[in-house]
Write a protein that holds these residues in place. Sequence first.
Motif, PDB file in Angstrom:
ATOM      1  N   GLU A  81       0.893  -1.192  -0.093  1.00 49.19           N
ATOM      2  CA  GLU A  81       0.169  -0.011   0.037  1.00 49.19           C
ATOM      3  C   GLU A  81       0.797   1.233  -0.160  1.00 49.19           C
ATOM      4  OE1 GLU A  81      -1.288   1.766   3.353  1.00 49.19           O
ATOM      5  OE2 GLU A  81       0.986   1.803   3.563  1.00 49.19           O
ATOM      6  N   THR A  83       0.570   4.059   2.115  1.00 52.25           N
ATOM      7  CA  THR A  83       0.724   5.238   2.911  1.00 52.25           C
ATOM      8  C   THR A  83       1.862   4.989   3.562  1.00 52.25           C
ATOM      9  OG1 THR A  83      -1.849   5.078   3.281  1.00 52.25           O
ATOM     10  CG2 THR A  83      -0.831   6.082   5.016  1.00 52.25           C
ATOM     11  N   ARG A 113      -0.021  -7.558  -3.208  1.00 48.81           N
ATOM     12  CA  ARG A 113      -0.356  -8.292  -1.951  1.00 48.81           C
ATOM     13  C   ARG A 113      -0.614  -9.730  -2.295  1.00 48.81           C
ATOM     14  NH1 ARG A 113      -4.920  -4.168   0.693  1.00 48.81           N
ATOM     15  NH2 ARG A 113      -3.591  -2.126   0.457  1.00 48.81           N
ATOM     16  N   GLU A 115      -2.797 -12.161  -2.151  1.00 45.59           N
ATOM     17  CA  GLU A 115      -4.059 -12.637  -1.902  1.00 45.59           C
ATOM     18  C   GLU A 115      -4.640 -13.631  -2.843  1.00 45.59           C
ATOM     19  OE1 GLU A 115      -6.558  -9.606  -0.177  1.00 45.59           O
ATOM     20  OE2 GLU A 115      -5.574  -8.307  -1.417  1.00 45.59           O
ATOM     21  N   GLY A 120     -11.430  -8.509  -9.393  1.00 40.86           N
ATOM     22  CA  GLY A 120     -11.244  -7.105  -8.552  1.00 40.86           C
ATOM     23  C   GLY A 120     -10.085  -7.483  -7.302  1.00 40.86           C
ATOM     24  N   MET A 122      -6.284  -8.663  -7.112  1.00 44.98           N
ATOM     25  CA  MET A 122      -5.199  -8.882  -7.767  1.00 44.98           C
ATOM     26  C   MET A 122      -3.897  -8.908  -6.824  1.00 44.98           C
ATOM     27  SD  MET A 122      -6.189  -8.352 -11.177  1.00 44.98           S
ATOM     28  CE  MET A 122      -4.870  -8.175 -12.113  1.00 44.98           C
ATOM     29  N   GLN A 127      -2.732   1.590  -7.259  1.00 45.15           N
ATOM     30  CA  GLN A 127      -3.506   2.405  -6.215  1.00 45.15           C
ATOM     31  C   GLN A 127      -3.256   3.901  -6.756  1.00 45.15           C
ATOM     32  OE1 GLN A 127      -2.523   2.073  -2.361  1.00 45.15           O
ATOM     33  NE2 GLN A 127      -4.170   0.522  -2.018  1.00 45.15           N
ATOM     34  N   GLU A 131      -2.738  11.568   0.468  1.00 42.59           N
ATOM     35  CA  GLU A 131      -2.428  11.721   1.952  1.00 42.59           C
ATOM     36  C   GLU A 131      -2.222  13.226   2.101  1.00 42.59           C
ATOM     37  OE1 GLU A 131      -2.643   8.753   3.228  1.00 42.59           O
ATOM     38  OE2 GLU A 131      -1.894   7.298   1.672  1.00 42.59           O
ATOM     39  N   ARG A 258     -11.797  -1.175   8.718  1.00 44.37           N
ATOM     40  CA  ARG A 258     -10.689  -1.083   7.765  1.00 44.37           C
ATOM     41  C   ARG A 258      -9.634  -2.108   8.237  1.00 44.37           C
ATOM     42  NH1 ARG A 258     -10.455   0.262   3.784  1.00 44.37           N
ATOM     43  NH2 ARG A 258      -8.794   1.623   3.690  1.00 44.37           N
ATOM     44  N   TYR A 262      -3.495   1.582  11.309  1.00 48.50           N
ATOM     45  CA  TYR A 262      -3.130   3.034  11.718  1.00 48.50           C
ATOM     46  C   TYR A 262      -4.275   4.067  11.854  1.00 48.50           C
ATOM     47  CZ  TYR A 262      -2.649   3.131   6.451  1.00 48.50           C
ATOM     48  OH  TYR A 262      -2.639   2.763   5.044  1.00 48.50           O
ATOM     49  N   TYR A 263      -5.553   3.466  11.646  1.00 49.03           N
ATOM     50  CA  TYR A 263      -6.569   4.464  11.347  1.00 49.03           C
ATOM     51  C   TYR A 263      -7.115   4.915  13.043  1.00 49.03           C
ATOM     52  CZ  TYR A 263      -6.999   3.138   6.588  1.00 49.03           C
ATOM     53  OH  TYR A 263      -6.525   3.181   5.314  1.00 49.03           O
ATOM     54  N   LEU A 283     -14.848   0.174  -3.434  1.00 49.24           N
ATOM     55  CA  LEU A 283     -14.070   0.629  -4.668  1.00 49.24           C
ATOM     56  C   LEU A 283     -12.726   1.144  -3.917  1.00 49.24           C
ATOM     57  CD1 LEU A 283     -16.479   2.544  -6.770  1.00 49.24           C
ATOM     58  CD2 LEU A 283     -15.232   0.402  -7.399  1.00 49.24           C
ATOM     59  N   SER A 284     -13.013   1.793  -2.639  1.00 50.12           N
ATOM     60  CA  SER A 284     -11.829   2.548  -2.147  1.00 50.12           C
ATOM     61  C   SER A 284     -12.004   2.499  -0.660  1.00 50.12           C
ATOM     62  CB  SER A 284     -11.585   4.064  -2.858  1.00 50.12           C
ATOM     63  OG  SER A 284     -12.833   4.723  -2.711  1.00 50.12           O
ATOM     64  N   GLY A 305      -6.047  10.140   4.622  1.00 49.62           N
ATOM     65  CA  GLY A 305      -5.802   9.684   3.229  1.00 49.62           C
ATOM     66  C   GLY A 305      -6.946   8.877   2.774  1.00 49.62           C
ATOM     67  N   PHE A 306      -6.803   8.355   1.494  1.00 45.04           N
ATOM     68  CA  PHE A 306      -7.399   7.227   0.838  1.00 45.04           C
ATOM     69  C   PHE A 306      -6.634   6.979  -0.242  1.00 45.04           C
ATOM     70  CE2 PHE A 306      -9.387   7.804  -3.517  1.00 45.04           C
ATOM     71  CZ  PHE A 306      -9.152   9.135  -3.781  1.00 45.04           C
ATOM     72  N   SER A 309      -8.279   1.360  -6.318  1.00 46.88           N
ATOM     73  CA  SER A 309      -7.430   0.657  -7.227  1.00 46.88           C
ATOM     74  C   SER A 309      -8.032   0.913  -8.555  1.00 46.88           C
ATOM     75  CB  SER A 309      -7.283  -0.749  -6.977  1.00 46.88           C
ATOM     76  OG  SER A 309      -8.398  -1.539  -7.358  1.00 46.88           O
TER      77      SER A 309
HETATM   78  P1  HAM Z   1      -6.906  -0.632   1.622  1.00 43.30           P
HETATM   79  O1  HAM Z   1      -8.503  -0.643   1.820  1.00 43.30           O
HETATM   80  O2  HAM Z   1      -6.151  -1.680   2.002  1.00 43.30           O
HETATM   81  O3  HAM Z   1      -6.327   0.887   2.040  1.00 43.30           O
HETATM   82  O4  HAM Z   1      -6.915  -0.541   0.012  1.00 43.30           O
HETATM   83  C1  HAM Z   1      -7.263   0.713  -0.757  1.00 43.30           C
HETATM   84  C2  HAM Z   1      -7.997   0.212  -2.119  1.00 43.30           C
HETATM   85  O5  HAM Z   1      -7.017  -0.523  -2.774  1.00 43.30           O
HETATM   86  C3  HAM Z   1      -9.220  -0.849  -2.018  1.00 43.30           C
HETATM   87  O6  HAM Z   1     -10.514  -0.050  -1.715  1.00 43.30           O
HETATM   88  C4  HAM Z   1      -8.945  -1.267  -3.225  1.00 43.30           C
HETATM   89  O7  HAM Z   1      -9.823  -0.452  -4.119  1.00 43.30           O
HETATM   90  C5  HAM Z   1      -7.907  -1.365  -3.644  1.00 43.30           C
HETATM   91  N1  HAM Z   1      -7.155  -2.743  -3.316  1.00 43.30           N
HETATM   92  C6  HAM Z   1      -6.727  -3.250  -2.409  1.00 43.30           C
HETATM   93  N2  HAM Z   1      -6.254  -4.566  -2.527  1.00 43.30           N
HETATM   94  C7  HAM Z   1      -6.430  -4.841  -3.655  1.00 43.30           C
HETATM   95  C8  HAM Z   1      -6.275  -5.974  -4.379  1.00 43.30           C
HETATM   96  N3  HAM Z   1      -5.712  -7.106  -4.117  1.00 43.30           N
HETATM   97  N4  HAM Z   1      -6.602  -6.107  -5.703  1.00 43.30           N
HETATM   98  C9  HAM Z   1      -7.341  -4.656  -6.478  1.00 43.30           C
HETATM   99  N5  HAM Z   1      -7.294  -3.611  -5.472  1.00 43.30           N
HETATM  100  C10 HAM Z   1      -7.098  -3.471  -4.355  1.00 43.30           C
HETATM  101  C11 HAM Z   1      -5.002   1.279   1.717  1.00 43.30           C
HETATM  102  O8  HAM Z   1      -4.404   0.570   0.955  1.00 43.30           O
HETATM  103  C12 HAM Z   1      -4.775   2.317   2.552  1.00 43.30           C
HETATM  104  N6  HAM Z   1      -3.405   2.668   2.346  1.00 43.30           N
HETATM  105  C13 HAM Z   1      -5.822   3.583   2.066  1.00 43.30           C
HETATM  106  C14 HAM Z   1      -5.391   4.890   2.845  1.00 43.30           C
HETATM  107  C15 HAM Z   1      -4.511   5.877   2.212  1.00 43.30           C
HETATM  108  N7  HAM Z   1      -5.613   5.090   4.145  1.00 43.30           N
HETATM  109  C16 HAM Z   1      -5.253   6.289   4.429  1.00 43.30           C
HETATM  110  N8  HAM Z   1      -4.539   6.656   3.162  1.00 43.30           N
END
Ligand code: HAM
Length: 424
Positions: A81, A83, A113, A115, A120, A122, A127, A131, A258, A262-263, A283-284, A305-306, A309
């Motif tokens: 990720e 952040t 990751r 996973e 949807g 991967m 991303q 921030e 979530r 860190y939240y 979606l996010s 932040g947010f 993908s």
């Molecule tokens: P997260 O919820 O882990 O947050 O991921 C954010 C977005 O990344 C998800 O809503 C999704 O759109 C996309 N995503 C995550 N994993 C996958 C995957 N395996 N395949 C496709 N898309 C994926 C974060 O990553 C935090 N860093 C968000 C954040 C920024 N919070 C504060 N600042």
Amino acid sequence: MKYKLPRGTQDILPEESRKWQYIEAKAHDLCQRYNYKEIRTPIFEQTDLFARGVGDTTDIVQKEMYTFDDRGGRSLTLRPEGTASTVRSFVENKMHGWADQPTKLYYIGPMFRYERPQSGRMRQFVQFGVEAMGSADPAIDAEVIGLAMDFYSELGLKNLKLIINSLGDKESRRNHKEALINHFKPRINEFCKDCQTRLEKNPLRILDCKVDRNHELMLDAPAILEYLNEDSVTYFEQVKTFLKDMNISYEVDASLVRGLDYYNNTAFEIMIDGDGFGAITTLSGGGRYNGLVEEIGGPATPGIGFALSIERLLMALETQGIELPLEDGLDAYLVTMGDKAKTAAPKLLHQLRHEGLKVDADYLAKKVKGQMKAADRQQAKVVLIIGDEELATNSVMLKSMATGEQELVSITDITDKIKNYKSE
Ligand code: HAM
């Protein structure tokens, strides 16, 4: 075929990459309007950054990281990720000392990751995230959420659902943690191994356990909203008021926790509402992380932040039948008749490209008919035909692909002529 794509990855072929370019341009444009500046950090970081930043009780850190030792014996990890890396850079570059605060950054890039791949989900995905560090004003929470919502709606997505929750400040979280431990402890042996270790370390993680999600204790687990202290309640109310002022509708979901550690305070996810989108509808996601900069070695600095993908965004666009307004086709295709004309082609192509036009020509010695076909396939607006006669008079025969009309145009006027066709 001997070699195959690694599982959970994809090749983005030209037909698709045009969409990516359009979406990325949209992200750059939107961030400029909101005054977020781009940051590009490395694709790998010290493993410990993610263990500390994302949290060592999370699924991401425990099960999903691509971690390896480099030849110097350092443990590195492909970033899961954006952040933690952004905060690392914020601290390392002492951005807290920059004149303009908060520091508002964005990034677009691949994350990794391990996973279980499905539609949807991967193993490598891209991303787009923002921030904002250095402000604890609830208005910036609303700004970040507003930016995310604008991004989707400007691309034409409909049926978006914004889910928000508050995870509270330190004190609220401490009280909630205690309540969770009391709730789960008596029957923790009915839960998976991960949850058993999570109990004392971070019981909040039990709430998003994929294995035990149907356990009856999950249903009446203490919700964080009931444990918010006055400051946290006020903060949450202010964020909601700003969202209302901005005409952004939302639903409060007390079970939104979530998947990253860190939240605190604001947490949110944007979902797609409606059938036919598959199992994954998020979606996010994002939220506030007031302790993270400190955790990573910087001065106490609030942040929010947010990230989303682009893969999931594209799926959503497709499901809703939304066509992006992509620019198609060449401005001109050069058709040559005879060897002399063929020899003259590179110079003319080079000149037209310098003038900013999208042009191409044949390199396979095709006959005129074949060249015309290629022009048609490439959706050229006009073809420029050159043969001996045209060469002798320093001109080209310009043919409109739309009307079939032809006119002899002097080489000196050709660029303007093509531009006229282009703007028609
Ligand atoms: P997260 O919820 O882990 O947050 O991921 C954010 C977005 O990344 C998800 O809503 C999704 O759109 C996309 N995503 C995550 N994993 C996958 C995957 N395996 N395949 C496709 N898309 C994926 C974060 O990553 C935090 N860093 C968000 C954040 C920024 N919070 C504060 N600042």
